[in-house]
Write a protein that holds these residues in place. Structure first.
Motif, PDB file in Angstrom:
ATOM      1  N   VAL A  47       0.829  -1.284   0.005  1.00 10.69           N
ATOM      2  CA  VAL A  47       0.034   0.000   0.068  1.00 10.69           C
ATOM      3  C   VAL A  47       0.909   1.543   0.076  1.00 10.69           C
ATOM      4  O   VAL A  47       1.782   1.479   0.853  1.00 10.69           O
ATOM      5  CB  VAL A  47      -0.941   0.072   1.333  1.00 10.69           C
ATOM      6  CG1 VAL A  47      -1.677   1.392   1.205  1.00 10.69           C
ATOM      7  CG2 VAL A  47      -1.921  -1.171   1.384  1.00 10.69           C
TER       8      VAL A  47
ATOM      9  N   ARG B 160      -2.244   4.127  -4.096  1.00 11.43           N
ATOM     10  CA  ARG B 160      -3.237   3.033  -3.801  1.00 11.43           C
ATOM     11  C   ARG B 160      -4.021   3.192  -2.722  1.00 11.43           C
ATOM     12  O   ARG B 160      -5.066   2.806  -2.807  1.00 11.43           O
ATOM     13  CB  ARG B 160      -2.400   1.660  -3.474  1.00 11.43           C
ATOM     14  CG  ARG B 160      -1.660   1.203  -4.736  1.00 11.43           C
ATOM     15  CD  ARG B 160      -1.087  -0.324  -4.398  1.00 11.43           C
ATOM     16  NE  ARG B 160      -2.246  -1.067  -4.208  1.00 11.43           N
ATOM     17  CZ  ARG B 160      -2.939  -1.711  -4.983  1.00 11.43           C
ATOM     18  NH1 ARG B 160      -2.990  -1.346  -6.424  1.00 11.43           N
ATOM     19  NH2 ARG B 160      -3.990  -2.569  -4.676  1.00 11.43           N
ATOM     20  N   THR B 161      -3.713   3.955  -1.651  1.00 16.09           N
ATOM     21  CA  THR B 161      -4.338   4.305  -0.561  1.00 16.09           C
ATOM     22  C   THR B 161      -5.880   5.017  -1.124  1.00 16.09           C
ATOM     23  O   THR B 161      -6.832   5.051  -0.848  1.00 16.09           O
ATOM     24  CB  THR B 161      -3.881   4.848   0.509  1.00 16.09           C
ATOM     25  OG1 THR B 161      -3.111   4.109   1.166  1.00 16.09           O
ATOM     26  CG2 THR B 161      -4.797   5.070   1.516  1.00 16.09           C
TER      27      THR B 161
ATOM     28  N   SER C 234      -6.846   5.535  -4.148  1.00  8.44           N
ATOM     29  CA  SER C 234      -7.742   4.807  -5.077  1.00  8.44           C
ATOM     30  C   SER C 234      -8.570   3.775  -4.026  1.00  8.44           C
ATOM     31  O   SER C 234      -9.898   3.505  -4.347  1.00  8.44           O
ATOM     32  CB  SER C 234      -6.732   3.749  -5.927  1.00  8.44           C
ATOM     33  OG  SER C 234      -7.708   2.985  -6.840  1.00  8.44           O
ATOM     34  N   HIS C 235      -7.912   3.252  -3.299  1.00 11.88           N
ATOM     35  CA  HIS C 235      -8.891   2.205  -2.202  1.00 11.88           C
ATOM     36  C   HIS C 235      -9.863   3.224  -1.815  1.00 11.88           C
ATOM     37  O   HIS C 235     -11.188   2.260  -1.612  1.00 11.88           O
ATOM     38  CB  HIS C 235      -7.871   1.615  -1.241  1.00 11.88           C
ATOM     39  CG  HIS C 235      -8.619   0.863   0.031  1.00 11.88           C
ATOM     40  ND1 HIS C 235      -9.278  -0.114  -0.155  1.00 11.88           N
ATOM     41  CD2 HIS C 235      -8.856   1.424   1.153  1.00 11.88           C
ATOM     42  CE1 HIS C 235      -9.725  -0.561   0.831  1.00 11.88           C
ATOM     43  NE2 HIS C 235      -9.768   0.305   1.745  1.00 11.88           N
ATOM     44  N   ASN C 236      -9.521   4.192  -1.096  1.00  7.93           N
ATOM     45  CA  ASN C 236     -10.687   4.884  -0.370  1.00  7.93           C
ATOM     46  C   ASN C 236     -11.747   5.235  -1.323  1.00  7.93           C
ATOM     47  O   ASN C 236     -12.947   5.439  -1.049  1.00  7.93           O
ATOM     48  CB  ASN C 236     -10.052   6.185   0.142  1.00  7.93           C
ATOM     49  CG  ASN C 236      -9.092   5.677   1.441  1.00  7.93           C
ATOM     50  OD1 ASN C 236      -9.195   4.747   1.760  1.00  7.93           O
ATOM     51  ND2 ASN C 236      -8.532   6.808   1.702  1.00  7.93           N
TER      52      ASN C 236
ATOM     53  N   GLN D 165     -12.722   3.849  -3.997  1.00  9.63           N
ATOM     54  CA  GLN D 165     -13.418   2.458  -4.178  1.00  9.63           C
ATOM     55  C   GLN D 165     -14.468   2.357  -3.221  1.00  9.63           C
ATOM     56  O   GLN D 165     -15.628   1.750  -3.217  1.00  9.63           O
ATOM     57  CB  GLN D 165     -12.622   1.306  -4.441  1.00  9.63           C
ATOM     58  CG  GLN D 165     -11.721   1.238  -5.804  1.00  9.63           C
ATOM     59  CD  GLN D 165     -10.769   0.445  -5.633  1.00  9.63           C
ATOM     60  OE1 GLN D 165     -10.058   0.113  -4.711  1.00  9.63           O
ATOM     61  NE2 GLN D 165     -10.359  -0.041  -6.725  1.00  9.63           N
ATOM     62  N   MET D 166     -14.199   2.743  -1.890  1.00 11.15           N
ATOM     63  CA  MET D 166     -14.880   2.378  -0.661  1.00 11.15           C
ATOM     64  C   MET D 166     -16.050   3.589  -0.579  1.00 11.15           C
ATOM     65  O   MET D 166     -17.259   2.900  -0.525  1.00 11.15           O
ATOM     66  CB  MET D 166     -14.096   2.779   0.407  1.00 11.15           C
ATOM     67  CG  MET D 166     -13.214   1.750   1.102  1.00 11.15           C
ATOM     68  SD  MET D 166     -13.622   0.150   1.862  1.00 11.15           S
ATOM     69  CE  MET D 166     -13.859   0.948   3.316  1.00 11.15           C
TER      70      MET D 166
ATOM     71  N   PRO E 149     -13.015  -2.186  -3.318  1.00  9.43           N
ATOM     72  CA  PRO E 149     -11.669  -2.221  -2.782  1.00  9.43           C
ATOM     73  C   PRO E 149     -10.971  -3.386  -2.981  1.00  9.43           C
ATOM     74  O   PRO E 149     -11.209  -4.560  -2.795  1.00  9.43           O
ATOM     75  CB  PRO E 149     -11.891  -1.760  -1.580  1.00  9.43           C
ATOM     76  CG  PRO E 149     -13.230  -1.500  -1.253  1.00  9.43           C
ATOM     77  CD  PRO E 149     -14.190  -2.541  -2.332  1.00  9.43           C
ATOM     78  N   MET E 150      -9.482  -3.151  -3.597  1.00 11.56           N
ATOM     79  CA  MET E 150      -8.663  -4.378  -3.717  1.00 11.56           C
ATOM     80  C   MET E 150      -7.599  -4.565  -2.669  1.00 11.56           C
ATOM     81  O   MET E 150      -6.643  -5.558  -2.849  1.00 11.56           O
ATOM     82  CB  MET E 150      -7.987  -4.143  -5.287  1.00 11.56           C
ATOM     83  CG  MET E 150      -8.938  -3.846  -6.443  1.00 11.56           C
ATOM     84  SD  MET E 150      -9.665  -5.713  -6.707  1.00 11.56           S
ATOM     85  CE  MET E 150     -11.415  -5.201  -6.658  1.00 11.56           C
ATOM     86  N   ILE E 151      -7.668  -3.646  -1.697  1.00 10.52           N
ATOM     87  CA  ILE E 151      -6.736  -4.083  -0.413  1.00 10.52           C
ATOM     88  C   ILE E 151      -7.518  -3.816   0.596  1.00 10.52           C
ATOM     89  O   ILE E 151      -8.649  -3.384   0.670  1.00 10.52           O
ATOM     90  CB  ILE E 151      -5.680  -2.958  -0.544  1.00 10.52           C
ATOM     91  CG1 ILE E 151      -5.982  -1.462  -0.422  1.00 10.52           C
ATOM     92  CG2 ILE E 151      -4.696  -3.063  -1.835  1.00 10.52           C
ATOM     93  CD1 ILE E 151      -5.309  -0.140  -0.160  1.00 10.52           C
TER      94      ILE E 151
ATOM     95  N   ALA F  92      -9.345  -2.744   4.172  1.00  8.90           N
ATOM     96  CA  ALA F  92      -9.534  -1.641   4.736  1.00  8.90           C
ATOM     97  C   ALA F  92      -8.726  -1.266   5.811  1.00  8.90           C
ATOM     98  O   ALA F  92      -8.511  -2.576   6.943  1.00  8.90           O
ATOM     99  CB  ALA F  92     -11.063  -1.481   4.873  1.00  8.90           C
TER     100      ALA F  92
END
Length: 391
Positions: A11, A15-16, A18-20, A22-23, A385-387, A389
């Protein structure tokens, strides 16, 4: 190699971010319309972080304001919803004899679809056809290329050189090349490559009967028989993208061990009908024959029940799905017949009193299942999300 089984890197800040996103986008999609504080509670993010992300996605056009909700104390709360035209997914399905395409918006609504016959399925011919499909989709809808989030491309497995090639349901000539790299070069988009069964499972999750389900199995009738698996909303692809090649497992049919798809698949029913002098080229032919109660088709259905029932038991006990869904290029009436005739095993982890869904059900996406699933792969990347949370 399919996009879904790539190694996820460590991470970092991008990426964080992008993850957020997605969330937040996933929370909005699940709710339909939702306020900032509710998104924060659902996602585990701070209200300030959610506010910043919403501002970005309003500017990007992916979200839109959706009125205010009144009730309780305080001022009415601003609601947010997915903007259908805020992004699009392009789906391409490559079959041995044809190319299908579909362009869907962020809500999963189909805006364009197209089909062309293939004179041959060599990579050079297919790549030119795929590029033409993208051009036609953008031209006919007026969608800008910059609004297309990516392309999902599905083709029959197995991927790579394996011991089950040349089964009649695979795509000869593609095993020793990098399809993702070639397709990205032809389409000039990020490309997610999957087999047709996995993509079909994703179509059901995005816009079919599996909406709201996280862990289920999709038994896909293409030329052969494939299995798409979702665990926690994510595809299970295996080490080389070939998880779910259920058509090649041995089952007992009329007392003899055979490969499952030799007695339960489009190939098998067409071969059985051909032996009786009946040429059934497509779903319309099979629908007509079923409506006429054609004895050879009913005979095939009778012989398919035992191996089909065994396959359902195998799927249930191996994967413990919420439900097993049937779909693909097989008429609804034929799939309903199989569902009614199946002998669901008592000795199954799915045989439980607290079930909320039936053990077996028919999907709703029809003959375009895999094509729509290809496009849904793109939306799933935006919504899921791909990572892990951070809470």
């Amino acid at each position: 190699m399919s996009a879904s089984h790539r190694q996820i890197p460590g991470v970092n800040a991008e990426r964080t971010r992008s993850h957020n996103r997605q969330m937040v986008l996933g929370s909005v999609r699940a709710a339909g319309a939702i306020g900032r504080a509710e998104i924060a509670r659902a996602s585990g993010l701070s209200t300030q972080a959610v506010s910043n992300i919403i501002a970005d996605m309003l500017a990007d056009g992916m979200l839109r304001e959706h009125g205010r909700r009144t009730g309780g104390r305080g001022l009415p709360v601003q609601q947010y919803a997915i903007n259908p035209s805020g992004g699009y997914g392009l789906g391409i399905e490559i079959r041995p004899n044809a190319v299908f395409s579909a362009l869907i918006d962020l809500t999963g609504t189909t805006k364009h679809s197209h089909r062309t016959e293939l004179t041959n399925n060599e990579p050079k011919t297919v790549l030119a056809e795929v590029a033409e499909h993208k051009f036609r989709a953008l031209q006919d809808t007026g969608v800008r290329e910059t609004s297309v989030l990516g392309a999902g491309v599905v083709m029959p497995g197995p991927f790579g050189a394996t011991g089950i090639q040349n089964s009649g349901s695979d795509l000869p000539g593609w095993q020793d090349i990098d399809p993702q790299g070639l397709l990205e070069g032809a389409l000039h988009l990020p490309v997610f490559v999957e087999n047709d069964a996995n993509a079909s499972a994703m179509a059901e999750r995005i816009s079919g009967v599996a909406q709201g389900l996280e862990t289920f199995a999709f038994l896909y009738f293409g030329q052969g028989l494939g299995l798409g698996l979702l665990q926690g909303g994510r595809l299970v692809s295996g080490a080389f993208g070939n998880a779910g090649e259920i058509g090649h497992i041995p089952v007992i049919a009329q007392g003899v061990p055979v490969a499952l798809e030799s007695c339960v698949s489009r190939l098998s029913v067409q071969a059985h009908l051909s032996a009786h002098g009946i040429d059934a080229r497509d779903m319309d032919d099979l629908s007509r024959l079923y409506a006429q109660s054609a004895p050879p088709l009913l005979e095939w259905l009778d012989t398919a029940v035992q191996p089909f029932s065994a396959a359902i038991g195998i799927i249930e006990n191996l994967f413990d799905p919420q439900v097993v869904i049937l779909g693909g290029a097989m008429p609804d009436a034929v799939l309903d017949h199989l569902i009614d005739a199946v002998r669901l095993p008592d000795r199954s982890v799915s045989n439980r009193a607290d079930r909320r869904q039936p053990r077996l059900m028919r999907g709703t996406s029809g003959r375009m299942t895999a094509t729509l699933g290809a496009a849904a792969l793109v939306l799933n990347q935006a919504f899921t999300p791909m990572i892990a949370a951070s809470r």
